[in-house]
Structure formats: structure tokens, C-alpha cells
Design a protein around this motif. Sequence first.
Motif, PDB file in Angstrom:
ATOM      1  N   PRO A  90     -24.266 -17.593   2.084  1.00 43.84           N
ATOM      2  CA  PRO A  90     -24.377 -17.817   3.511  1.00 43.84           C
ATOM      3  C   PRO A  90     -23.919 -16.637   4.350  1.00 43.84           C
ATOM      4  O   PRO A  90     -24.015 -16.669   5.555  1.00 43.84           O
ATOM      5  N   CYS A  91     -23.399 -15.597   3.689  1.00 46.86           N
ATOM      6  CA  CYS A  91     -22.768 -14.524   4.445  1.00 46.86           C
ATOM      7  C   CYS A  91     -23.564 -13.237   4.354  1.00 46.86           C
ATOM      8  O   CYS A  91     -24.476 -13.093   3.566  1.00 46.86           O
ATOM      9  N   GLU A  92     -23.148 -12.311   5.160  1.00 51.62           N
ATOM     10  CA  GLU A  92     -23.750 -10.995   5.152  1.00 51.62           C
ATOM     11  C   GLU A  92     -23.520 -10.352   3.799  1.00 51.62           C
ATOM     12  O   GLU A  92     -22.577 -10.662   3.088  1.00 51.62           O
ATOM     13  N   SER A  93     -24.386  -9.398   3.439  1.00 49.77           N
ATOM     14  CA  SER A  93     -24.177  -8.685   2.196  1.00 49.77           C
ATOM     15  C   SER A  93     -22.850  -7.952   2.272  1.00 49.77           C
ATOM     16  O   SER A  93     -22.380  -7.590   3.335  1.00 49.77           O
ATOM     17  N   GLY A  94     -22.238  -7.736   1.136  1.00 50.81           N
ATOM     18  CA  GLY A  94     -20.958  -7.065   1.106  1.00 50.81           C
ATOM     19  C   GLY A  94     -19.793  -8.023   0.997  1.00 50.81           C
ATOM     20  O   GLY A  94     -18.680  -7.593   0.762  1.00 50.81           O
ATOM     21  N   VAL A  95     -20.007  -9.312   1.196  1.00 45.60           N
ATOM     22  CA  VAL A  95     -18.945 -10.289   1.043  1.00 45.60           C
ATOM     23  C   VAL A  95     -19.030 -10.837  -0.377  1.00 45.60           C
ATOM     24  O   VAL A  95     -20.084 -11.244  -0.839  1.00 45.60           O
ATOM     25  N   ASP A  96     -17.926 -10.825  -1.065  1.00 48.12           N
ATOM     26  CA  ASP A  96     -17.838 -11.276  -2.448  1.00 48.12           C
ATOM     27  C   ASP A  96     -18.166 -12.761  -2.551  1.00 48.12           C
ATOM     28  O   ASP A  96     -17.542 -13.585  -1.885  1.00 48.12           O
ATOM     29  N   LEU A  97     -19.140 -13.110  -3.390  1.00 46.21           N
ATOM     30  CA  LEU A  97     -19.544 -14.505  -3.553  1.00 46.21           C
ATOM     31  C   LEU A  97     -18.404 -15.361  -4.089  1.00 46.21           C
ATOM     32  O   LEU A  97     -18.278 -16.530  -3.715  1.00 46.21           O
ATOM     33  N   ASP A  98     -17.540 -14.791  -4.939  1.00 45.77           N
ATOM     34  CA  ASP A  98     -16.377 -15.552  -5.414  1.00 45.77           C
ATOM     35  C   ASP A  98     -15.457 -15.916  -4.252  1.00 45.77           C
ATOM     36  O   ASP A  98     -14.914 -17.016  -4.204  1.00 45.77           O
ATOM     37  N   LEU A  99     -15.301 -14.990  -3.316  1.00 45.55           N
ATOM     38  CA  LEU A  99     -14.478 -15.267  -2.141  1.00 45.55           C
ATOM     39  C   LEU A  99     -15.120 -16.360  -1.289  1.00 45.55           C
ATOM     40  O   LEU A  99     -14.439 -17.260  -0.808  1.00 45.55           O
ATOM     41  N   VAL A 100     -16.431 -16.312  -1.122  1.00 46.85           N
ATOM     42  CA  VAL A 100     -17.136 -17.335  -0.343  1.00 46.85           C
ATOM     43  C   VAL A 100     -16.957 -18.705  -0.990  1.00 46.85           C
ATOM     44  O   VAL A 100     -16.667 -19.688  -0.314  1.00 46.85           O
ATOM     45  N   ARG A 101     -17.094 -18.752  -2.301  1.00 45.51           N
ATOM     46  CA  ARG A 101     -16.898 -20.020  -3.022  1.00 45.51           C
ATOM     47  C   ARG A 101     -15.464 -20.522  -2.871  1.00 45.51           C
ATOM     48  O   ARG A 101     -15.229 -21.717  -2.688  1.00 45.51           O
ATOM     49  N   ALA A 102     -14.510 -19.613  -2.968  1.00 44.61           N
ATOM     50  CA  ALA A 102     -13.108 -20.003  -2.831  1.00 44.61           C
ATOM     51  C   ALA A 102     -12.827 -20.494  -1.414  1.00 44.61           C
ATOM     52  O   ALA A 102     -12.118 -21.491  -1.231  1.00 44.61           O
ATOM     53  N   LEU A 103     -13.371 -19.817  -0.412  1.00 42.75           N
ATOM     54  CA  LEU A 103     -13.191 -20.263   0.967  1.00 42.75           C
ATOM     55  C   LEU A 103     -13.743 -21.673   1.157  1.00 42.75           C
ATOM     56  O   LEU A 103     -13.158 -22.481   1.881  1.00 42.75           O
ATOM     57  N   ALA A 104     -14.857 -21.971   0.508  1.00 48.79           N
ATOM     58  CA  ALA A 104     -15.470 -23.295   0.639  1.00 48.79           C
ATOM     59  C   ALA A 104     -14.572 -24.391   0.069  1.00 48.79           C
ATOM     60  O   ALA A 104     -14.694 -25.551   0.468  1.00 48.79           O
ATOM     61  N   ARG A 105     -13.656 -24.030  -0.815  1.00 48.83           N
ATOM     62  CA  ARG A 105     -12.774 -25.025  -1.429  1.00 48.83           C
ATOM     63  C   ARG A 105     -11.475 -25.242  -0.653  1.00 48.83           C
ATOM     64  O   ARG A 105     -10.704 -26.126  -0.984  1.00 48.83           O
ATOM     65  N   LEU A 106     -11.264 -24.446   0.395  1.00 47.95           N
ATOM     66  CA  LEU A 106     -10.090 -24.650   1.244  1.00 47.95           C
ATOM     67  C   LEU A 106     -10.343 -25.808   2.197  1.00 47.95           C
ATOM     68  O   LEU A 106     -11.491 -26.157   2.469  1.00 47.95           O
ATOM     69  N   SER A 107      -9.274 -26.348   2.751  1.00 47.08           N
ATOM     70  CA  SER A 107      -9.454 -27.356   3.794  1.00 47.08           C
ATOM     71  C   SER A 107     -10.093 -26.678   5.004  1.00 47.08           C
ATOM     72  O   SER A 107     -10.042 -25.448   5.137  1.00 47.08           O
ATOM     73  N   ASP A 108     -10.670 -27.467   5.888  1.00 42.71           N
ATOM     74  CA  ASP A 108     -11.293 -26.900   7.087  1.00 42.71           C
ATOM     75  C   ASP A 108     -10.304 -26.056   7.880  1.00 42.71           C
ATOM     76  O   ASP A 108     -10.625 -24.953   8.323  1.00 42.71           O
ATOM     77  N   ALA A 109      -9.092 -26.568   8.056  1.00 39.72           N
ATOM     78  CA  ALA A 109      -8.083 -25.854   8.846  1.00 39.72           C
ATOM     79  C   ALA A 109      -7.673 -24.543   8.168  1.00 39.72           C
ATOM     80  O   ALA A 109      -7.549 -23.508   8.832  1.00 39.72           O
TER      81      ALA A 109
END
Length: 167
Positions: A90-109
Motif C-alpha cells: 500500500p505504500c510508496e516504493s522504498g518502504v520495507d514490506l516487512d515494516l508495512v506488515r509489522a505496522l499493520a499488526r500494531l493497534s490503531d493508536a
Amino acid sequence: MDRRERFAELFQAEYPGLVRELGLILGDRALAEDVAADGFVEVWRKWDRVSALDRPGAWVRRVALRKAGRARWRRGRRRQVEATFESSSPCESGVDLDLVRALARLSDAQRTTVVMHHFGGWPTGDIAAMLGCADVTVRSHLSRGRQRLAELLGGPNAVEVNDGKPT
């Protein structure tokens, strides 16, 4: 400079960063673009008042974050986005997909505060004002979000922060 030119200047300065931040928060770039555009529509409607503020970019973010919360709730996006992370980023190129996946597992806040602080460069006091909560609450979400990211990304040294930017 007339009203339209000042608005266009704000839009050009703030829109790309706002979309990036919302994309990381929502996990859906198209939805982030829609929410950011809706936020700027609201800015235009209240331009006389907003243009007089010290930081109109913070005002549009506050509006966009509220709209993002409603969009996420209405569409049930979280489960759908998590299920489709493998197929598209969902993000611009250059953002680590592992980081995006990890962010998705955090609470909304936690996700919101981590993205706003580390990717948007916003101080905790400003984030608190945008979210309508206390600075200590933002710092708590930020601390817990960092801890959780470290766990998800492989240990306590996995997430290092340098001058407010992830490294």
C-alpha cells in the motif's frame, strides 16, 4: 497572494506527506488519497479560519485522521487489508514490506503515533493535539508501538531511531 494561491501552496506542501502517512496508517494507498482529498475539501470550506492558524497542515491532518478512523470503521478495512498484504504494497516504493506488515499488526493508536512521529516527523505534542488526547498518551502509544515493532521485526535492536527517523 490570493486565496486560491495560498490554498494551492498548502496543498502542494502537505498533500504528499499526508497521503504517505495515511497510507501507512490505513494500509491502503487509494483510501489514503481519498481521505487526504476529503481533508483538503474541509480545509477549503473553512479556509478563512484555517489559513489564519499557525500550522494549517496540522489542522488538515487532524481532520484527515478523524476521517480515516471513520473510513476504517465503515468499510471494515483492517481485516481486508491484512488479508491482502501479500498481494500488494500500500505504500510508496522504498518502504520495507516487512515494516508495512509489522505496522499493520500494531493497534490503531500505536500505528498512528509511530507513523506520524517517525515517518511524518511530527512532535508528540502536535500529534496529541491532532488526535485530541494528552501528550503522555501519545508517548505511551509510541513507546508500546516501538516495543511491538522490535518484537515483530526481530528483536530489541531491530528498530533504531535516529533524530526521529527510522534507520
